[in-house]
Write a protein that holds these residues in place. Sequence first.
Motif, PDB file in Angstrom:
ATOM      1  N   LYS A 152      31.237  13.711 -39.904  1.00 36.52           N
ATOM      2  CA  LYS A 152      31.481  12.466 -40.655  1.00 36.52           C
ATOM      3  C   LYS A 152      30.695  12.411 -41.963  1.00 36.52           C
ATOM      4  CE  LYS A 152      33.295   9.264 -38.558  1.00 36.52           C
ATOM      5  NZ  LYS A 152      34.709   8.822 -38.501  1.00 36.52           N
ATOM      6  N   ASN A 153      30.024  13.533 -42.302  1.00 33.45           N
ATOM      7  CA  ASN A 153      29.229  13.585 -43.536  1.00 33.45           C
ATOM      8  C   ASN A 153      28.196  12.441 -43.600  1.00 33.45           C
ATOM      9  OD1 ASN A 153      28.387  14.566 -46.001  1.00 33.45           O
ATOM     10  ND2 ASN A 153      29.879  13.345 -47.159  1.00 33.45           N
ATOM     11  N   ILE A 154      27.440  12.291 -42.525  1.00 36.94           N
ATOM     12  CA  ILE A 154      26.392  11.251 -42.481  1.00 36.94           C
ATOM     13  C   ILE A 154      25.088  11.913 -42.926  1.00 36.94           C
ATOM     14  CG2 ILE A 154      25.149   9.619 -40.996  1.00 36.94           C
ATOM     15  CD1 ILE A 154      27.689   9.799 -39.116  1.00 36.94           C
ATOM     16  N   ILE A 191      24.921   1.291 -39.956  1.00 37.17           N
ATOM     17  CA  ILE A 191      23.833   2.118 -39.422  1.00 37.17           C
ATOM     18  C   ILE A 191      24.084   2.233 -37.922  1.00 37.17           C
ATOM     19  CG2 ILE A 191      21.334   2.329 -39.032  1.00 37.17           C
ATOM     20  CD1 ILE A 191      22.032   2.422 -42.003  1.00 37.17           C
ATOM     21  N   ILE A 192      24.105   3.466 -37.441  1.00 37.76           N
ATOM     22  CA  ILE A 192      24.246   3.689 -35.996  1.00 37.76           C
ATOM     23  C   ILE A 192      22.855   3.795 -35.382  1.00 37.76           C
ATOM     24  CG2 ILE A 192      24.991   5.346 -34.219  1.00 37.76           C
ATOM     25  CD1 ILE A 192      27.498   4.526 -35.390  1.00 37.76           C
ATOM     26  N   VAL A 193      22.640   3.041 -34.313  1.00 38.27           N
ATOM     27  CA  VAL A 193      21.374   3.114 -33.581  1.00 38.27           C
ATOM     28  C   VAL A 193      21.701   3.622 -32.178  1.00 38.27           C
ATOM     29  CG1 VAL A 193      19.458   1.774 -32.610  1.00 38.27           C
ATOM     30  CG2 VAL A 193      20.323   1.226 -34.893  1.00 38.27           C
ATOM     31  N   THR A 194      21.293   4.842 -31.864  1.00 33.29           N
ATOM     32  CA  THR A 194      21.517   5.306 -30.489  1.00 33.29           C
ATOM     33  C   THR A 194      20.369   4.790 -29.624  1.00 33.29           C
ATOM     34  OG1 THR A 194      20.285   7.392 -30.473  1.00 33.29           O
ATOM     35  CG2 THR A 194      22.502   7.445 -31.461  1.00 33.29           C
ATOM     36  N   GLY A 195      20.672   4.474 -28.372  1.00 38.34           N
ATOM     37  CA  GLY A 195      19.636   3.883 -27.509  1.00 38.34           C
ATOM     38  C   GLY A 195      19.291   2.469 -27.940  1.00 38.34           C
ATOM     39  N   GLY A 196      20.282   1.755 -28.465  1.00 35.38           N
ATOM     40  CA  GLY A 196      20.039   0.415 -29.016  1.00 35.38           C
ATOM     41  C   GLY A 196      19.711  -0.643 -27.980  1.00 35.38           C
ATOM     42  N   ILE A 210      29.518   5.296 -42.410  1.00 36.81           N
ATOM     43  CA  ILE A 210      28.233   5.323 -41.689  1.00 36.81           C
ATOM     44  C   ILE A 210      27.173   5.901 -42.628  1.00 36.81           C
ATOM     45  CG2 ILE A 210      26.993   6.186 -39.666  1.00 36.81           C
ATOM     46  CD1 ILE A 210      29.803   6.424 -38.287  1.00 36.81           C
ATOM     47  N   LEU A 211      26.214   5.041 -42.960  1.00 36.52           N
ATOM     48  CA  LEU A 211      25.205   5.419 -43.951  1.00 36.52           C
ATOM     49  C   LEU A 211      24.071   6.218 -43.316  1.00 36.52           C
ATOM     50  CD1 LEU A 211      24.794   4.882 -46.933  1.00 36.52           C
ATOM     51  CD2 LEU A 211      23.599   2.758 -46.334  1.00 36.52           C
TER      52      LEU A 211
END
Length: 348
Positions: free
Chosen positions: A118-120, A4-9, A78-79
């Motif tokens: 990336k087909n997320i 899981i990508i978290v932007t502003g993490g 990346i889910l």
Amino acid sequence: MQTIIVTGGAGYIGSHTIIELINQTTYDVISIDNFSNSTPQTFDRIETITGKRIRNLNVDICNLEALEFAISSVKSPILGIIHFAAFKAVGDSVLNPLSYYHNNLESLVNMLKICKLKNIQNFIFSSSCSVYGNVDQLPVTEETPFAPAESPYAHTKQIGEEILNDVVLSGAKMKVAALRYFNPIGAHATGLIGELPLGVPNNLIPFVTQAAAGIRSHLTVFGSDYPTPDGTCLRDYIHVVDLAEAHVLALKFLFGIKEPSYYDVFNIGTGNANSVKEVIDTFERVNKIKVPNVIGERRQGDIPTLWADVKKAKNILLWEAKLSLEQSLMDAWRWQSKLNTARVIEKI
Ligand code: NAD
Ligand code: WQD
């Protein structure tokens, strides 16, 4: 391992959400943050709390080439993406509208380009109660039509939601939830992470804690002649840990949706309305410390009353706020008390 990508993490809400993701799921979490409004030490503190070191891609999301290069280093599938990264200071957005339109919209568009590349398929967007503007109908439901935005910041959130809706309507295989946060407050129970306003705080609670700590001489209550029971504005203050949990449940909800294209919006608040005076009184009572304050003029752009109807999030996401205003204000004070005062003052 799925990611899981978290932007502003490294930011206020992103860091609390990362902790909930670590505690409640088995996904690998990767942050993207350029520390424009945060510090890398947040990841040390997350490690202290959870025992996990979070990998951060230090890149400006508005720089598509750099973003693509950074994302290409992520080898696991990346889910989903939780997109927090944005500028959020309402007053600053009035003075610097272009930087808000640029940062908040370009970053969203770039993350959506990454989804396509990336087909997320799963995407959560940080929206805001400010999309509603100065509405008459209270509490606001997700059906309440937007009034004109009160600031360029609020406008970026209205446009952000429209962009997402358009992308889904175009047939993109994406499932999107836009979460409209009301007023996030409080901090992690450990007191190790919380909101770190750089400079003079704009929001009420950081100002309250800094006034109580003596960093500010006093808090100014912006107006006491509003048409509310005690004359001060009413808001829906939500504990940041409850808010973080809403993201975990929203992700699980999106994963369960069978339709390939989906878009919806959810109010994320408590459903309660508290006045500025109630916040000050409660803070003083639970923390046994005075908040020096004076009554001042109304702040331009403030609306008298705003709180959320939260039935939709409860019924669909199976989420509801659990933590009280008292708890939020105790946690906010613990965070303020543990802050390295010298380091914060250095930045003011
Ligand atoms: P924050 O400023 O603490 O966190 C945002 C993070 O994003 C920061 O760490 C910053 O360095 C990073 N960032 C910003 N632009 C970036 C870019 N171009 N590239 C890489 N990183 C970037 O803010 P927050 O309070 O955690 O808010 C998170 C989100 O929630 C924002 O979208 C905000 O608009 C929204 N929101 C916040 C509130 C609130 O009161 N805090 C209320 C409603 C909605
Ligand atoms: C709360 C109340 C002030 C400071 C903002 C954004 C909104 C969302 C949440 C991002 C108001 C009063 C404040 C002070 C005061 N953020 N106040 N003295 O304005 O409700 O909402 O944060 O999306 O978009 O607009 O929050 O914390 O600034 O103010 O009396 O020094 O506290 O007038 O009634 P607001 P806030």
